[in-house]
Write an enzyme that holds these catalytic residues in place. Structure first.
Site, PDB file in Angstrom:
ATOM      1  N   ARG A   1       4.193   2.323  14.554  1.00 52.46           N
ATOM      2  CA  ARG A   1       5.417   3.027  14.176  1.00 52.46           C
ATOM      3  C   ARG A   1       5.721   2.727  12.706  1.00 52.46           C
ATOM      4  NH1 ARG A   1       4.666   5.827  17.836  1.00 52.46           N
ATOM      5  NH2 ARG A   1       5.941   6.213  19.679  1.00 52.46           N
TER       6      ARG A   1
ATOM      7  N   HIS B   1       0.909  11.505  11.870  1.00 52.95           N
ATOM      8  CA  HIS B   1       1.226  11.001  13.223  1.00 52.95           C
ATOM      9  C   HIS B   1       0.414  11.738  14.305  1.00 52.95           C
ATOM     10  CE1 HIS B   1       4.533   8.858  15.735  1.00 52.95           C
ATOM     11  NE2 HIS B   1       3.391   8.933  16.412  1.00 52.95           N
TER      12      HIS B   1
HETATM   13  P1  NDP Z   1       1.849  -1.904  25.380  1.00 53.40           P
HETATM   14  O1  NDP Z   1       3.281  -2.057  25.730  1.00 53.40           O
HETATM   15  O2  NDP Z   1       0.878  -1.672  26.478  1.00 53.40           O
HETATM   16  O3  NDP Z   1       1.355  -3.191  24.557  1.00 53.40           O
HETATM   17  C1  NDP Z   1       2.126  -3.813  23.605  1.00 53.40           C
HETATM   18  C2  NDP Z   1       1.371  -5.030  23.054  1.00 53.40           C
HETATM   19  O4  NDP Z   1       2.116  -5.573  21.953  1.00 53.40           O
HETATM   20  C3  NDP Z   1       1.226  -6.146  24.077  1.00 53.40           C
HETATM   21  O5  NDP Z   1      -0.026  -6.759  23.925  1.00 53.40           O
HETATM   22  C4  NDP Z   1       2.334  -7.107  23.683  1.00 53.40           C
HETATM   23  O6  NDP Z   1       2.078  -8.472  23.987  1.00 53.40           O
HETATM   24  C5  NDP Z   1       2.346  -6.946  22.189  1.00 53.40           C
HETATM   25  N1  NDP Z   1       3.652  -7.354  21.648  1.00 53.40           N
HETATM   26  C6  NDP Z   1       4.872  -6.816  21.896  1.00 53.40           C
HETATM   27  N2  NDP Z   1       5.838  -7.483  21.240  1.00 53.40           N
HETATM   28  C7  NDP Z   1       5.206  -8.475  20.561  1.00 53.40           C
HETATM   29  C8  NDP Z   1       5.646  -9.508  19.716  1.00 53.40           C
HETATM   30  N3  NDP Z   1       6.947  -9.670  19.426  1.00 53.40           N
HETATM   31  N4  NDP Z   1       4.727 -10.350  19.200  1.00 53.40           N
HETATM   32  C9  NDP Z   1       3.409 -10.210  19.487  1.00 53.40           C
HETATM   33  N5  NDP Z   1       2.925  -9.253  20.294  1.00 53.40           N
HETATM   34  C10 NDP Z   1       3.814  -8.397  20.818  1.00 53.40           C
HETATM   35  O7  NDP Z   1       1.781  -0.723  24.300  1.00 53.40           O
HETATM   36  P2  NDP Z   1       0.612   0.357  24.074  1.00 53.40           P
HETATM   37  O8  NDP Z   1      -0.649  -0.370  23.819  1.00 53.40           O
HETATM   38  O9  NDP Z   1       0.619   1.370  25.154  1.00 53.40           O
HETATM   39  O10 NDP Z   1       1.145   1.100  22.754  1.00 53.40           O
HETATM   40  C11 NDP Z   1       1.413   0.384  21.564  1.00 53.40           C
HETATM   41  C12 NDP Z   1       2.169   1.289  20.583  1.00 53.40           C
HETATM   42  O11 NDP Z   1       1.288   2.230  19.978  1.00 53.40           O
HETATM   43  C13 NDP Z   1       3.257   2.167  21.194  1.00 53.40           C
HETATM   44  O12 NDP Z   1       4.442   1.436  21.412  1.00 53.40           O
HETATM   45  C14 NDP Z   1       3.436   3.235  20.140  1.00 53.40           C
HETATM   46  O13 NDP Z   1       4.435   2.851  19.223  1.00 53.40           O
HETATM   47  C15 NDP Z   1       2.085   3.262  19.426  1.00 53.40           C
HETATM   48  N6  NDP Z   1       1.409   4.554  19.613  1.00 53.40           N
HETATM   49  C16 NDP Z   1       1.171   5.339  18.506  1.00 53.40           C
HETATM   50  C17 NDP Z   1       0.535   6.559  18.635  1.00 53.40           C
HETATM   51  C18 NDP Z   1       0.192   7.393  17.443  1.00 53.40           C
HETATM   52  O14 NDP Z   1      -0.261   8.531  17.595  1.00 53.40           O
HETATM   53  N7  NDP Z   1       0.320   6.900  16.236  1.00 53.40           N
HETATM   54  C19 NDP Z   1       0.140   7.074  19.957  1.00 53.40           C
HETATM   55  C20 NDP Z   1       0.387   6.149  21.045  1.00 53.40           C
HETATM   56  C21 NDP Z   1       1.018   4.943  20.867  1.00 53.40           C
HETATM   57  P3  NDP Z   1       1.893  -8.972  25.516  1.00 53.40           P
HETATM   58  O15 NDP Z   1       0.570  -8.386  25.951  1.00 53.40           O
HETATM   59  O16 NDP Z   1       1.836 -10.434  25.382  1.00 53.40           O
HETATM   60  O17 NDP Z   1       3.068  -8.419  26.276  1.00 53.40           O
END
Ligand code: NDP
Length: 309
Positions: free
Chosen positions: A224, A272
């Site tokens: 994002r 995007h």
């Molecule tokens: P998930 O919710 O499955 O995974 C999130 C990951 O981030 C987890 O591994 C989590 O850790 C980690 N995380 C969250 N908060 C923290 C923190 N404070 N410190 C360290 N690690 C953290 O998300 P997705 O993989 O499904 O998607 C990720 C993002 O990709 C989406 O939220 C979206 O914004 C973006 N996206 C962008 C797209 C684009 O076209 N540009 C398309 C699709 C998605 P833990 O495993 O320990 O919980």
């Protein structure tokens, strides 16, 4: 019971077609002409008008049309008893893998440099780096980040990852939590952001963190726009601390015409599109969650409202 599509910035027709093809009997409506709002129990949303959920007294489930829920969760009209779900989809995951692999190889094989040379009719071979000599660090090892990490490691890159909690992923060295962030950054020659946008991760790509990357590192942000402090990235590229960046997401989208990213020779931008939700591919989970809602079963891909992802 009815499902309403509330997506002012998206064309609803493909969503209607994909859901109807799976569940012709479902009472499917499209905002703003969604009839008696008291009938609506399930809302499928993207960029909904803020505050809209207070108009739906019997709402039980809100489904984001994408993987991210950051803008949805800013809406203070989401009633506390309503469950929020998001899209988790193999196509979304594999498209992101394609994009990140392309961006990483584009940088490692110096295509932007050759592009500049071509404009000058300059024939100048550069020494290539082998993929197994390059460390790629993935921030966020969720549904998408974990798969991207595995894909890059299969191509031969040395891959590390950082998440909130420790986890085991074959051939990926995992760092966890704020206390291991510096060690993770210090080794990341290419940094890929795949974090969700939350209170904790907003502005996480800043002078403080990007400044800890090895000299000449490259940044790929596909998560994002609000993860990145744009001025900090520009300063670090302009003083040669970073080699450049590939950015798919921005604080303001569309990127304003006067924005310096448009003109910077070391920054590649895309609008995007890193990974787009495929309506046919996600329709089964929407219909399944609607069914689960009607019979009171646990929902798929539910968002933890306290964590914000
Ligand atoms: P998930 O919710 O499955 O995974 C999130 C990951 O981030 C987890 O591994 C989590 O850790 C980690 N995380 C969250 N908060 C923290 C923190 N404070 N410190 C360290 N690690 C953290 O998300 P997705 O993989 O499904 O998607 C990720 C993002 O990709 C989406 O939220 C979206 O914004 C973006 N996206 C962008 C797209 C684009 O076209 N540009 C398309 C699709 C998605 P833990 O495993 O320990 O919980």
């Amino acid at each position: 019971m009815a499902l309403s599509l509330i997506c002012p910035t998206k064309e609803p027709a493909p969503w209607v077609a994909a859901i109807k093809a799976m569940a012709p009997e479902l009472d499917l409506r499209v905002w703003p002409d969604d009839g008696d709002k008291a009938d609506v129990t399930f809302a499928l949303v993207w960029a909904q008008p803020q505050g809209i959920f207070s108009q739906y007294p019997n709402l039980q489930v809100i489904a984001s049309m994408g993987a991210g829920v950051d803008s949805l969760l800013q809406d203070t009209s989401i009633p506390t008893q309503v469950s929020v779900v998001r899209m988790v989809d193999p196509r979304l995951v594999s498209q992101m893998g394609d994009y990140v692999l392309a961006a990483v190889l584009n940088h490692v094989r110096q295509f932007p440099d050759y592009g500049r040379h071509q404009k000058q009719q300059r024939w100048q071979p550069l020494s290539p780096r082998n993929v197994d000599a390059v460390t790629v660090g993935i921030m966020g090892l969720g549904q998408i980040g974990r798969s991207v990490a595995t894909r890059l490691s299969q191509v031969g890159f040395h891959v590390t990852g950082w998440a909130r909690r420790a986890k085991a992923i074959a051939n990926v060295k995992v760092f966890a939590g704020p206390q291991q962030l510096s060690d993770f950054l210090a080794a990341s020659e290419i940094l890929v952001c795949l974090l969700p946008l939350t209170v904790e991760t907003e502005n996480i790509l800043s002078m403080e963190t990007l400044g800890q990357l090895p000299r000449g590192a490259y940044v790929i942000n596909v998560a994002r726009g609000n993860h990145l402090v744009e001025e900090d990235l520009l300063s670090l590229i302009n003083n040669n601390s970073l080699a450049g960046a590939c950015l798919d997401v921005f604080r303001q989208e569309p990127l304003p015409p006067e924005h310096p990213f448009w003109f910077h020779p070391q920054i590649t931008i895309t609008p995007h599109i890193a990974s787009l939700t495929d309506t046919v591919s996600v329709a089964p989970q929407i219909v399944e969650n609607y069914r689960r809602m009607t019979v009171g079963e646990p929902l798929l891909n539910q968002v933890d409202m306290r964590r914000g992802y």
